[in-house]
Design a protein around this motif. Sequence first.
Motif, short mmCIF file in Angstrom:
data_model
loop_
_atom_site.label_atom_id
_atom_site.label_comp_id
_atom_site.label_asym_id
_atom_site.label_seq_id
_atom_site.Cartn_x
_atom_site.Cartn_y
_atom_site.Cartn_z
N GLY A 154 4.25 -0.17 16.82
CA GLY A 154 4.49 1.15 16.29
C GLY A 154 5.98 1.40 16.31
O GLY A 154 6.63 1.30 17.37
N ILE A 155 6.56 1.68 15.17
CA ILE A 155 8.00 1.82 15.03
C ILE A 155 8.30 3.05 14.17
O ILE A 155 7.44 3.50 13.41
CB ILE A 155 8.63 0.57 14.38
CG1 ILE A 155 7.93 0.25 13.05
CG2 ILE A 155 8.54 -0.62 15.33
CD1 ILE A 155 8.47 -0.97 12.33
N PRO A 156 9.50 3.61 14.28
CA PRO A 156 9.80 4.77 13.42
C PRO A 156 9.93 4.37 11.96
O PRO A 156 10.51 3.34 11.63
CB PRO A 156 11.13 5.29 13.99
CG PRO A 156 11.71 4.16 14.75
CD PRO A 156 10.58 3.32 15.23
N LYS A 157 9.36 5.18 11.10
CA LYS A 157 9.49 4.95 9.66
C LYS A 157 10.95 5.02 9.24
O LYS A 157 11.41 4.27 8.37
CB LYS A 157 8.64 5.98 8.90
CG LYS A 157 8.81 5.99 7.39
CD LYS A 157 8.32 4.73 6.74
CE LYS A 157 8.34 4.87 5.21
NZ LYS A 157 8.25 3.56 4.54
N HIS A 158 11.68 5.95 9.84
CA HIS A 158 13.12 6.09 9.58
C HIS A 158 13.86 5.68 10.85
O HIS A 158 13.91 6.43 11.83
CB HIS A 158 13.46 7.53 9.20
CG HIS A 158 12.66 8.04 8.03
ND1 HIS A 158 12.66 7.43 6.80
CD2 HIS A 158 11.80 9.10 7.91
CE1 HIS A 158 11.87 8.08 5.97
NE2 HIS A 158 11.34 9.09 6.61
N PRO A 159 14.42 4.46 10.88
CA PRO A 159 15.02 3.92 12.10
C PRO A 159 16.12 4.82 12.67
O PRO A 159 16.86 5.47 11.94
CB PRO A 159 15.58 2.57 11.65
CG PRO A 159 14.74 2.20 10.47
CD PRO A 159 14.44 3.49 9.77
N THR A 160 16.19 4.81 13.99
CA THR A 160 17.22 5.54 14.73
C THR A 160 18.06 4.55 15.52
O THR A 160 17.73 3.37 15.61
CB THR A 160 16.57 6.53 15.70
OG1 THR A 160 15.84 5.78 16.69
CG2 THR A 160 15.62 7.48 14.98
N ALA A 161 19.14 5.04 16.10
CA ALA A 161 20.00 4.18 16.90
C ALA A 161 19.25 3.58 18.08
O ALA A 161 19.53 2.45 18.50
CB ALA A 161 21.22 4.96 17.39
N PHE A 162 18.27 4.31 18.62
CA PHE A 162 17.48 3.82 19.76
C PHE A 162 16.43 2.82 19.31
O PHE A 162 15.85 2.13 20.14
CB PHE A 162 16.83 5.02 20.46
CG PHE A 162 16.22 4.72 21.80
CD1 PHE A 162 16.99 4.19 22.83
CD2 PHE A 162 14.88 4.95 22.03
CE1 PHE A 162 16.43 3.91 24.07
CE2 PHE A 162 14.30 4.68 23.26
CZ PHE A 162 15.08 4.16 24.28
N ARG A 163 16.16 2.75 18.03
CA ARG A 163 15.24 1.78 17.42
C ARG A 163 13.78 2.00 17.80
O ARG A 163 12.94 1.10 17.62
CB ARG A 163 15.65 0.33 17.74
CG ARG A 163 17.13 0.02 17.60
CD ARG A 163 17.64 0.37 16.23
NE ARG A 163 17.23 -0.59 15.20
CZ ARG A 163 17.36 -0.37 13.90
NH1 ARG A 163 17.87 0.78 13.47
NH2 ARG A 163 16.98 -1.28 13.03
#
Length: 375
Positions: A154-163
Amino acid sequence: MTIHWCGTGLSAIPGLRRLIAAGHAVTVWNRTEEKARTAVGDLTDRIRTFDRDSLADAVQPEDVIVSMLPGDWHVPLAELALARGAHFVSSSYITPQMRALHAKAQIKGVSLVGEVGLDPGIDHLMAHALVSDYRASPRCDASNALNFHSYCGGIPKHPTAFRYKFSWSPLGVLKALNSPSQSIRDYRPYKVDRPWEALGQYRAPLPEPETFEVYPNRDSLPFIEEYRFDPTWRVESFVRGTLRLNGWAAAWQPVFEEVETAGEDRLRNLSDRLWAEHAYSSDEPDRVVMCVSLSASDASGPVWHKTHVMDAWGDARDSAMARLVSVPVSLAVEAIQAGQLSAGVQAAPSDPVMVTQWLAEVGRLAQHMAVVDHS
């Protein structure tokens, strides 16, 4: 035959609503009725405050208890199902304590079903489909070297710096980082104490291929038998693991350093801080990527290689994680009611007809799902 659905957390709702909307007799149990009414009150008024004694009074023979509660409730509710001659379903891993109920369940003629969520669950279906496909292939040969890889994240659809983003308390993820894993590498058991010690990369065969960071988790070895690998097959590698966005390990290095030495209190404090800083907002889409691959090679190189790949993300319906965890649970409930599952403790089905039917339903939950033939 009543379905007693216990728990209306974030990962429970789509499957629950599916069963109610289909006309099944469902009683919803939750520790706070108000939360349950918010989730499904537009569909039913059969909502009750959860406690074990009240549930025990309500359950009748042939009913189905579904536990979408924290893991420490699964065995007690399975034992309650046994005592009442009812069935049991959970999305979670089958523990040794749950497996110990197998003989009693067979004697009672009831099904105690686990590992029918996303991972474990959908990954099992894909693995069974691959093994069945390979067995039927003219390239199936005991002398081939087999490589099996199953990754889900499960990962963010819109990546962040924390990933990474959290759908619920980070505590479980943090504890998993301190858990050893065992897989097969170069024909031998491969053990690591912590996931980041075995970090690798995997290129997912998506419509636009994408590279992820991956690592093994838990003990993969029992699934060689679970997935019906022939005992004569030569298994070069076999791993079930977790998938993360590229850059995850670097972004999480401070977390790794703290987890390595933290006690329970420090882990809880870290969990609270990460939840405050990296939880999904209510309108933020999540994403789930799953790839399950089996390849066979002889002395000349690869002779058979296929991958089941799925990419799903949150949309107007609900989160991807919620759909992919809870809808397979609802399929297991319906399979019990249809008499399709045997008595005893069991995971996601391996029957080819059921695997095909369930994967077709899963395909309607994801934005992309395919079988990639690499040969």
